[in-house]
Scaffold this motif. Structure first.
Motif, PDB file in Angstrom:
ATOM      1  N   LYS A 166       0.873  -1.035  -0.068  1.00 35.85           N
ATOM      2  CA  LYS A 166       0.192  -0.214   0.061  1.00 35.85           C
ATOM      3  C   LYS A 166       0.901   1.288   0.078  1.00 35.85           C
ATOM      4  CE  LYS A 166      -4.447   1.695   0.470  1.00 35.85           C
ATOM      5  NZ  LYS A 166      -5.512   1.325  -0.259  1.00 35.85           N
ATOM      6  N   GLY A 167       0.511   2.184  -0.974  1.00 37.88           N
ATOM      7  CA  GLY A 167       1.219   3.397  -0.879  1.00 37.88           C
ATOM      8  C   GLY A 167       2.541   3.377  -1.954  1.00 37.88           C
ATOM      9  N   ILE A 168       2.837   2.290  -2.412  1.00 33.91           N
ATOM     10  CA  ILE A 168       3.987   2.151  -3.341  1.00 33.91           C
ATOM     11  C   ILE A 168       3.674   2.097  -4.566  1.00 33.91           C
ATOM     12  CG2 ILE A 168       5.942   0.566  -4.056  1.00 33.91           C
ATOM     13  CD1 ILE A 168       6.206   1.819  -1.203  1.00 33.91           C
ATOM     14  N   THR A 169       3.995   3.374  -5.232  1.00 32.17           N
ATOM     15  CA  THR A 169       3.557   3.371  -6.684  1.00 32.17           C
ATOM     16  C   THR A 169       5.114   3.947  -7.327  1.00 32.17           C
ATOM     17  OG1 THR A 169       2.971   5.900  -6.338  1.00 32.17           O
ATOM     18  CG2 THR A 169       1.441   4.065  -6.259  1.00 32.17           C
ATOM     19  N   LYS A 170       4.856   3.890  -8.586  1.00 31.79           N
ATOM     20  CA  LYS A 170       6.030   4.572  -9.465  1.00 31.79           C
ATOM     21  C   LYS A 170       6.158   6.260  -9.120  1.00 31.79           C
ATOM     22  CE  LYS A 170       6.007   1.876 -13.711  1.00 31.79           C
ATOM     23  NZ  LYS A 170       5.768   1.890 -15.200  1.00 31.79           N
ATOM     24  N   ALA A 171       4.873   6.974  -8.557  1.00 25.45           N
ATOM     25  CA  ALA A 171       4.892   8.234  -8.075  1.00 25.45           C
ATOM     26  C   ALA A 171       5.684   8.503  -6.798  1.00 25.45           C
ATOM     27  CB  ALA A 171       3.572   8.630  -8.006  1.00 25.45           C
ATOM     28  N   SER A 172       5.473   7.566  -5.824  1.00 27.86           N
ATOM     29  CA  SER A 172       6.154   7.560  -4.632  1.00 27.86           C
ATOM     30  C   SER A 172       7.584   7.318  -4.728  1.00 27.86           C
ATOM     31  CB  SER A 172       5.615   6.393  -3.726  1.00 27.86           C
ATOM     32  OG  SER A 172       6.075   5.091  -3.999  1.00 27.86           O
ATOM     33  N   ALA A 173       7.950   6.569  -5.786  1.00 28.16           N
ATOM     34  CA  ALA A 173       9.520   6.209  -5.967  1.00 28.16           C
ATOM     35  C   ALA A 173      10.020   7.567  -6.437  1.00 28.16           C
ATOM     36  CB  ALA A 173       9.652   5.137  -6.839  1.00 28.16           C
ATOM     37  N   ILE A 174       9.425   8.203  -7.718  1.00 29.50           N
ATOM     38  CA  ILE A 174      10.008   9.491  -8.347  1.00 29.50           C
ATOM     39  C   ILE A 174       9.804  10.719  -7.238  1.00 29.50           C
ATOM     40  CG2 ILE A 174       9.211  11.119  -9.901  1.00 29.50           C
ATOM     41  CD1 ILE A 174       8.075   8.920 -11.713  1.00 29.50           C
ATOM     42  N   ARG A 175       8.938  10.633  -6.192  1.00 24.88           N
ATOM     43  CA  ARG A 175       9.162  11.611  -5.372  1.00 24.88           C
ATOM     44  C   ARG A 175      10.457  11.637  -4.387  1.00 24.88           C
ATOM     45  NH1 ARG A 175       3.412  10.859  -4.298  1.00 24.88           N
ATOM     46  NH2 ARG A 175       3.924   9.388  -2.504  1.00 24.88           N
ATOM     47  N   GLU A 176      10.855  10.002  -4.295  1.00 23.98           N
ATOM     48  CA  GLU A 176      12.292   9.962  -3.623  1.00 23.98           C
ATOM     49  C   GLU A 176      13.291  10.224  -4.407  1.00 23.98           C
ATOM     50  OE1 GLU A 176      14.445   8.265  -0.433  1.00 23.98           O
ATOM     51  OE2 GLU A 176      12.576   8.745  -0.508  1.00 23.98           O
ATOM     52  N   LEU A 177      13.141  10.004  -5.669  1.00 20.72           N
ATOM     53  CA  LEU A 177      14.137  10.431  -6.669  1.00 20.72           C
ATOM     54  C   LEU A 177      14.456  11.992  -6.798  1.00 20.72           C
ATOM     55  CD1 LEU A 177      14.362   8.442  -9.962  1.00 20.72           C
ATOM     56  CD2 LEU A 177      15.452   7.872  -7.915  1.00 20.72           C
ATOM     57  N   CYS A 178      13.322  12.658  -6.526  1.00 22.89           N
ATOM     58  CA  CYS A 178      13.357  14.107  -6.585  1.00 22.89           C
ATOM     59  C   CYS A 178      14.396  14.480  -5.304  1.00 22.89           C
ATOM     60  CB  CYS A 178      11.936  14.821  -6.570  1.00 22.89           C
ATOM     61  SG  CYS A 178      11.089  14.443  -8.267  1.00 22.89           S
ATOM     62  N   SER A 179      14.104  13.965  -4.235  1.00 26.43           N
ATOM     63  CA  SER A 179      14.573  14.258  -3.000  1.00 26.43           C
ATOM     64  C   SER A 179      16.225  14.011  -3.177  1.00 26.43           C
ATOM     65  CB  SER A 179      14.251  13.481  -1.845  1.00 26.43           C
ATOM     66  OG  SER A 179      12.858  13.868  -1.512  1.00 26.43           O
ATOM     67  N   MET A 180      16.597  12.785  -3.767  1.00 28.72           N
ATOM     68  CA  MET A 180      17.956  12.288  -4.096  1.00 28.72           C
ATOM     69  C   MET A 180      18.651  13.411  -4.932  1.00 28.72           C
ATOM     70  SD  MET A 180      17.330   8.371  -4.716  1.00 28.72           S
ATOM     71  CE  MET A 180      18.961   8.059  -5.591  1.00 28.72           C
ATOM     72  N   LEU A 181      17.792  13.767  -5.911  1.00 25.99           N
ATOM     73  CA  LEU A 181      18.534  14.588  -7.042  1.00 25.99           C
ATOM     74  C   LEU A 181      18.252  16.349  -6.723  1.00 25.99           C
ATOM     75  CD1 LEU A 181      16.928  12.700  -9.906  1.00 25.99           C
ATOM     76  CD2 LEU A 181      19.401  12.802  -9.351  1.00 25.99           C
ATOM     77  N   GLY A 182      17.504  16.461  -5.561  1.00 27.06           N
ATOM     78  CA  GLY A 182      17.416  17.725  -5.146  1.00 27.06           C
ATOM     79  C   GLY A 182      16.604  18.773  -6.299  1.00 27.06           C
ATOM     80  N   ILE A 183      15.529  18.202  -6.787  1.00 35.00           N
ATOM     81  CA  ILE A 183      14.550  18.734  -7.529  1.00 35.00           C
ATOM     82  C   ILE A 183      13.159  18.528  -7.063  1.00 35.00           C
ATOM     83  CG2 ILE A 183      16.495  18.267  -9.804  1.00 35.00           C
ATOM     84  CD1 ILE A 183      14.497  16.109 -10.375  1.00 35.00           C
TER      85      ILE A 183
END
Length: 250
Positions: free
Chosen positions: A172-189
């Motif tokens: 529950k709550g795991i989607t490509k969107a949740s993963a992309i949000r995490e990538l954004c945090s990693m990349l600072g965007i």
């Protein structure tokens, strides 16, 4: 050039054509994006092993999202985050599959894929494995509908698909969107600086949340309805068109 910093690409039905190949045009425009400083990442329902050969083909050293967001890789072979699916649900999903004879099923674990023909060794338990995703495939709309109804009633899993004939279940709550949000945090965007492209229900959350959500010309209608724009099909170098028209424009 636009203000997009990350292009998150689904693979099957999006980056890959019907022969499961990356076209010369798609590869060329991905390289142009990389050369321009854009991060190009896979965002796929495939497991890491299924995505890796294509990352190697494109010589990508960028982050990867696999198994619909259950795994986020800082770069190939470097795991950033993994979210497991409870073995309790895997057991229930497996039992549900067996109640619907003729339904193909599969499950991703961290050490491989199990399916109708090759399920876990009876000497092991569900708890002995680290699970990531479960899936069903049937061309019988009635049977698929029954499975969907029961799983929906549990209200415990993320339910999507990667084709009109299947169902895919993640934590529950795991989607490509949740993963992309995490990538954004990693990349600072910001999510507003993301282009997300796909063709199936497992792409909808990302398409809705990205700065630009793109549905392929061959996408399911619900995906087209959720997208900001619809591009060419996966057989018409749609990914190259996205990068050309929206990412590197001007």
């Amino acid at each position: 050039m636009g203000n997009y910093k990350l292009v998150a690409l689904d693979m099957d039905g999006t980056l890959l054509n019907e022969q499961s190949e990356i076209s010369k045009e798609n590869a060329e425009w991905i390289q142009r994006a990389l050369d321009a400083g854009i991060t190009v990442s896979f965002s796929t329902g495939r497991g890491f092993r299924g995505a890796l050969p294509f990352a190697e083909q494109l010589k990508l050293e960028t982050p990867m999202i696999t198994v619909n967001g259950s795994e986020i890789w800082q770069k190939p072979h470097v795991l950033h985050k993994r979210t497991l699916l409870s073995p309790v649900y895997i057991k229930q999903l497996h039992e549900l599959a067996l109640r619907h004879e003729g339904t193909w099923f599969w499950a991703y674990s961290t050490n491989g894929i199990y399916n109708l023909e090759k399920w876990i060794d009876p000497s092991t338990t569900y708890e002995d494995h680290h699970w990531l995703k479960f899936g069903y495939y049937t061309e019988d709309d009635v049977v698929r509908g029954r499975i969907l109804q029961e799983v929906t009633e549990w209200d415990a899993l993320e339910i999507t698909n990667s084709s009109p004939q299947n169902l895919e279940l993640n934590a529950k709550g795991i989607t490509k969107a949740s993963a992309i949000r995490e990538l954004c945090s990693m990349l600072g965007i910001e999510m507003s600086q993301v282009v997300a492209a796909g063709d199936s229900l497992n792409d909808i959350a990302a398409i809705r949340e990205a700065g630009l959500g793109v549905a392929m010309g061959n996408a399911q209608q619900a995906v087209k309805d959720a997208a900001d724009v619809v591009t060419l099909t996966n057989n018409e170098n749609g990914v190259a068109e996205i990068i050309k028209q929206y990412v590197l424009k001007g």
